[in-house]
Motif scaffolding. Structure first.
Motif, PDB file in Angstrom:
ATOM      1  N   GLY A 166      46.940  39.130  12.924  1.00 58.30           N
ATOM      2  CA  GLY A 166      45.738  38.792  13.155  1.00 58.30           C
ATOM      3  C   GLY A 166      45.802  37.812  13.495  1.00 58.30           C
ATOM      4  N   PHE A 167      46.598  36.911  13.444  1.00 58.60           N
ATOM      5  CA  PHE A 167      46.467  35.442  13.848  1.00 58.60           C
ATOM      6  C   PHE A 167      46.144  35.030  15.647  1.00 58.60           C
ATOM      7  N   ARG A 168      45.348  34.060  15.935  1.00 55.85           N
ATOM      8  CA  ARG A 168      45.904  33.828  17.705  1.00 55.85           C
ATOM      9  C   ARG A 168      45.891  32.308  17.416  1.00 55.85           C
ATOM     10  N   GLU A 169      46.776  32.339  18.501  1.00 57.41           N
ATOM     11  CA  GLU A 169      46.597  30.419  19.077  1.00 57.41           C
ATOM     12  C   GLU A 169      45.539  30.002  19.333  1.00 57.41           C
ATOM     13  N   ILE A 170      44.721  29.165  19.135  1.00 61.00           N
ATOM     14  CA  ILE A 170      43.739  27.971  19.213  1.00 61.00           C
ATOM     15  C   ILE A 170      44.289  26.568  19.886  1.00 61.00           C
ATOM     16  N   GLY A 171      45.723  26.585  20.177  1.00 60.92           N
ATOM     17  CA  GLY A 171      46.100  25.656  20.958  1.00 60.92           C
ATOM     18  C   GLY A 171      47.373  24.603  20.079  1.00 60.92           C
ATOM     19  N   PHE A 172      47.012  23.208  20.252  1.00 59.94           N
ATOM     20  CA  PHE A 172      48.382  23.283  19.844  1.00 59.94           C
ATOM     21  C   PHE A 172      48.240  21.207  19.311  1.00 59.94           C
ATOM     22  N   LYS A 173      49.036  20.889  18.826  1.00 61.23           N
ATOM     23  CA  LYS A 173      48.717  19.615  18.708  1.00 61.23           C
ATOM     24  C   LYS A 173      50.578  18.835  19.300  1.00 61.23           C
ATOM     25  N   GLU A 174      50.225  18.401  20.329  1.00 60.49           N
ATOM     26  CA  GLU A 174      51.441  16.968  21.016  1.00 60.49           C
ATOM     27  C   GLU A 174      51.953  15.808  20.196  1.00 60.49           C
ATOM     28  N   LYS A 175      53.224  16.131  19.750  1.00 63.76           N
ATOM     29  CA  LYS A 175      53.788  15.124  18.812  1.00 63.76           C
ATOM     30  C   LYS A 175      53.137  14.268  18.339  1.00 63.76           C
ATOM     31  N   VAL A 176      52.476  15.369  17.086  1.00 66.93           N
ATOM     32  CA  VAL A 176      51.591  14.551  15.595  1.00 66.93           C
ATOM     33  C   VAL A 176      52.786  14.331  15.149  1.00 66.93           C
ATOM     34  N   GLN A 209      56.544  13.188  13.711  1.00 66.88           N
ATOM     35  CA  GLN A 209      58.317  13.439  13.519  1.00 66.88           C
ATOM     36  C   GLN A 209      58.634  13.344  12.416  1.00 66.88           C
ATOM     37  N   LEU A 210      60.239  14.097  12.635  1.00 68.84           N
ATOM     38  CA  LEU A 210      60.523  15.205  11.464  1.00 68.84           C
ATOM     39  C   LEU A 210      62.533  14.411  11.961  1.00 68.84           C
ATOM     40  N   LYS A 211      62.271  13.688  10.658  1.00 72.91           N
ATOM     41  CA  LYS A 211      63.852  12.859  11.260  1.00 72.91           C
ATOM     42  C   LYS A 211      64.254  11.958  12.556  1.00 72.91           C
ATOM     43  N   GLY A 212      62.819  11.639  12.917  1.00 76.37           N
ATOM     44  CA  GLY A 212      63.401  10.908  14.318  1.00 76.37           C
ATOM     45  C   GLY A 212      62.724  11.335  15.315  1.00 76.37           C
ATOM     46  N   VAL A 213      62.643  12.758  15.227  1.00 73.57           N
ATOM     47  CA  VAL A 213      62.729  13.498  16.237  1.00 73.57           C
ATOM     48  C   VAL A 213      61.009  14.427  16.414  1.00 73.57           C
ATOM     49  N   TRP A 214      59.918  13.437  17.425  1.00 69.58           N
ATOM     50  CA  TRP A 214      58.580  14.692  17.416  1.00 69.58           C
ATOM     51  C   TRP A 214      58.483  15.850  18.087  1.00 69.58           C
ATOM     52  N   LYS A 215      57.497  16.657  16.721  1.00 70.05           N
ATOM     53  CA  LYS A 215      57.514  17.619  16.703  1.00 70.05           C
ATOM     54  C   LYS A 215      56.270  17.912  17.413  1.00 70.05           C
ATOM     55  N   ASP A 216      56.102  19.123  18.117  1.00 67.89           N
ATOM     56  CA  ASP A 216      54.384  19.737  17.986  1.00 67.89           C
ATOM     57  C   ASP A 216      53.788  20.493  16.985  1.00 67.89           C
ATOM     58  N   ASN A 217      52.804  20.720  17.232  1.00 66.91           N
ATOM     59  CA  ASN A 217      52.196  21.713  15.949  1.00 66.91           C
ATOM     60  C   ASN A 217      51.722  23.077  17.345  1.00 66.91           C
ATOM     61  N   VAL A 218      51.784  24.585  16.875  1.00 68.87           N
ATOM     62  CA  VAL A 218      51.558  25.614  17.802  1.00 68.87           C
ATOM     63  C   VAL A 218      49.728  25.903  16.202  1.00 68.87           C
ATOM     64  N   LEU A 219      49.012  25.595  17.037  1.00 67.49           N
ATOM     65  CA  LEU A 219      47.625  26.040  15.633  1.00 67.49           C
ATOM     66  C   LEU A 219      47.191  27.459  15.593  1.00 67.49           C
ATOM     67  N   LEU A 220      47.341  28.144  14.460  1.00 71.20           N
ATOM     68  CA  LEU A 220      46.377  29.671  15.213  1.00 71.20           C
ATOM     69  C   LEU A 220      46.017  29.623  13.843  1.00 71.20           C
ATOM     70  N   GLU A 221      44.969  30.553  13.560  1.00 71.32           N
ATOM     71  CA  GLU A 221      43.394  30.709  12.807  1.00 71.32           C
ATOM     72  C   GLU A 221      43.731  31.975  13.229  1.00 71.32           C
ATOM     73  N   ARG A 222      43.328  33.123  11.324  1.00 69.82           N
ATOM     74  CA  ARG A 222      42.883  34.057  12.135  1.00 69.82           C
ATOM     75  C   ARG A 222      41.584  33.947  11.037  1.00 69.82           C
ATOM     76  N   ARG A 223      40.176  35.090  11.817  1.00 70.36           N
ATOM     77  CA  ARG A 223      39.073  35.404  11.082  1.00 70.36           C
ATOM     78  C   ARG A 223      39.018  36.209  10.295  1.00 70.36           C
ATOM     79  N   SER A 224      38.448  36.761   9.527  1.00 71.68           N
ATOM     80  CA  SER A 224      37.630  37.578   8.638  1.00 71.68           C
ATOM     81  C   SER A 224      37.027  38.296   9.093  1.00 71.68           C
ATOM     82  N   LYS A 225      37.577  39.683   9.193  1.00 72.68           N
ATOM     83  CA  LYS A 225      36.370  40.641   9.682  1.00 72.68           C
ATOM     84  C   LYS A 225      35.105  40.921   8.849  1.00 72.68           C
ATOM     85  N   THR A 226      35.815  40.701   7.296  1.00 73.53           N
ATOM     86  CA  THR A 226      34.515  41.250   6.643  1.00 73.53           C
ATOM     87  C   THR A 226      34.188  39.540   5.747  1.00 73.53           C
ATOM     88  N   VAL A 227      35.052  38.414   5.552  1.00 72.96           N
ATOM     89  CA  VAL A 227      34.084  37.630   5.139  1.00 72.96           C
ATOM     90  C   VAL A 227      33.356  36.881   5.504  1.00 72.96           C
TER      91      VAL A 227
END
Length: 162
Positions: free
Chosen positions: A130-140, A142-160
């Protein structure tokens, strides 16, 4: 499969599974295992679960606060780690669905996750739950000298918080 809550007594199993995640190079920016004290301080008290079956530790999931500001009190970040021997067997889905339920029981209205682009299995798991992709952070970062992107996902409660 059943759930137990993560405590100092079973943290060595959590750390072992977390270490297997570190070895993949696609699970986290962390490169060392935290102490119990550091891990405990960084996670919400109610959102800490460990999946076990026949005395085998299969995986864990936990919630972290995203901010100390009260306005974000209903928003938490998700972590899910599955043992290398239990991957592809539904453990991640079992953990994430139970974590969602726990979050809503504790007035969390939004769950969020940042996943490395390369971590296709985790991305698919979150979408399935039930999560949805809301965007990404490009080259947010480095891990061991390699730039990594992060895909951002969220899930909004249908009850809270509706």
């Amino acid at each position: 499969m059943k759930l137990i809550f993560i405590s100092e007594e079973n943290f060595s199993e959590v750390a072992k599974i977390y270490g297997e995640g570190l070895l993949t190079g696609i699970a986290t920016f962390e490169t060392t295992l935290p102490s119990w004290e550091k891990w405990d301080k960084g996670h919400l008290n109610f959102g800490r679960i460990l999946a076990i079956e026949e005395n085998k530790y299969l995986g864990w999931a936990a919630l972290s606060p995203v901010s100390s500001r009260c306005v974000y009190g209903g928003v938490a970040e998700v972590s899910v780690y599955v043992s290398s021997t239990a991957r592809g067997k539904g453990v991640g889905e079992f953990l994430l669905k139970n974590l969602i339920e726990l979050s809503e029981e504790n007035n969390i209205w939004t769950l969020q996750s940042g996943i490395f682009r390369e971590n296709i299995a985790s991305h698919k798991l979150h979408l399935k739950c039930g999560f949805r992709e809301i965007g990404f952070k490009e080259k947010v970062g480095q891990l061991k000298g390699v730039w990594k992107d992060n895909v951002l996902l969220e899930r909004r409660s249908k009850t809270v918080g509706i």
